[in-house]
Motif scaffolding. Sequence first.
Motif, PDB file in Angstrom:
ATOM      1  N   SER A 161       0.830  -1.212   0.000  1.00 35.12           N
ATOM      2  CA  SER A 161       0.000   0.000   0.000  1.00 35.12           C
ATOM      3  C   SER A 161       0.858   1.254   0.000  1.00 35.12           C
ATOM      4  N   ASP A 371      -5.384  -6.449   4.082  1.00 37.39           N
ATOM      5  CA  ASP A 371      -4.747  -5.292   3.465  1.00 37.39           C
ATOM      6  C   ASP A 371      -4.098  -4.411   4.532  1.00 37.39           C
ATOM      7  N   GLN A 372      -2.988  -3.803   4.156  1.00 36.16           N
ATOM      8  CA  GLN A 372      -2.293  -2.873   5.047  1.00 36.16           C
ATOM      9  C   GLN A 372      -2.772  -1.449   4.769  1.00 36.16           C
ATOM     10  N   THR A 373      -3.171  -0.764   5.820  1.00 36.91           N
ATOM     11  CA  THR A 373      -3.509   0.653   5.725  1.00 36.91           C
ATOM     12  C   THR A 373      -2.269   1.467   6.079  1.00 36.91           C
ATOM     13  N   ALA A 384      -4.771   7.168   9.898  1.00 32.43           N
ATOM     14  CA  ALA A 384      -4.911   6.421   8.654  1.00 32.43           C
ATOM     15  C   ALA A 384      -4.942   7.398   7.487  1.00 32.43           C
ATOM     16  N   ASP A 387      -5.569   3.785   1.965  1.00 29.99           N
ATOM     17  CA  ASP A 387      -6.092   2.424   2.123  1.00 29.99           C
ATOM     18  C   ASP A 387      -5.661   1.468   1.025  1.00 29.99           C
TER      19      ASP A 387
END
Length: 405
Positions: A161, A371-373, A384, A387
Amino acid sequence: MKKIFRHTLSCAAVALALGLTGTASQAAGNEILLGASVQLTGPVANTGRYYNDAYKLAVDQINRKGGVTVNGKKYTLALKIYDNQSDVNLSVRQYTQLVSQDKVNFLLGPFASNFALADSAVSEKYQIPMVQGGGASDQIFARHFKYVFGTLAPASNYFSSTIKMFKQLKPQPTKVALLYADDSFDVSVANGTRPLLKASGADTVLDERYSSNASNFNTLLSQIKSKQADAVLVAGHETEILNFIRQAKSLDVSPKFYSFTVGVPSDDFRKALGKDAEYAFGMTAWLPSPTLKDDWFGDAAQFAKAWGAQYRYEPDYHAASGVADVEALVKAIEKANSLDPKAVRDALAASNFQSLYGHIKFADNGQIHLDQTVIQVQNGKPVAVFDGEKFLKQPQYPMPDWAKR
């Protein structure tokens, strides 16, 4: 001298005090014994404690909510935890003791991929299921083991990401330095990051491995400066990252962008650095969102509140993954309606449920995919910002020179 930590609610504590240990396939009385070896002392104890605390909180909460039901019988969860003192060889011996002498029913994991890589071999040898949320290295799951399950996303995808975000930053980073420690997790991160960088069109001007627990980064920082890297990606453990940032400030090495595999989500990390943690990027597969729900805490926000009340520090994804490990085992035990290790192993392989950590569904190799934010320290808090597709909040970029902060 090794330290042993026992944790149960009152009825289970009495059972332990009376020496009522069961076999791996039959719980003692009304107790299901879970065993783990974690880093409570030594160089990585600051992160290891997340797992100790997560296991205890999860066991307490599940017991408060009625425990575990097997064939219509109610069972109480109990824990036996050893302190491996951040020594992988000691950890292997302790897991061997847990299954061969202590006769635990099921295993929870340690922190760190090199530990999980070694310790899971014990689980496989004795065919006792282990669910671990402390090791993300692709090596752990490349051996086609049947009894180890992991709740961290693959290390090889940690910077995915972040690299996708590069193309949306202005100015776009074009010269990247990749640094990584020589343990299995960080090597997996680097191996996965190289092709991602190549596909992005970035020029990797530095690709260097350093020794785990390194304290001196001056040479690498000088190379970053001389090669004019505008983005630096560092895979390592928290103490290493703290040393890196402090020395970067001392040498006034100020690229446009820093990102680290660990640290940024951690309250202790940000407190240790104070204002010097500002602008640092990291990643997380978990944030305490009320949309993440489970059967015991309610949702992730309620869990985070309970954690803070119990331990007086904030949980991060290590904490949430540790709780999910316990929850996955309980779900599998009840689904199998059995304490037989193989039946529970098969139920784990078929897991498909929502937890306060996220969706738990193990791939054929035993690992989940989340998934990595991308997160960034802004005003002392992890925020954050991306996304994997779009900005969630505008990042503070480029990072200003140390001298201008």
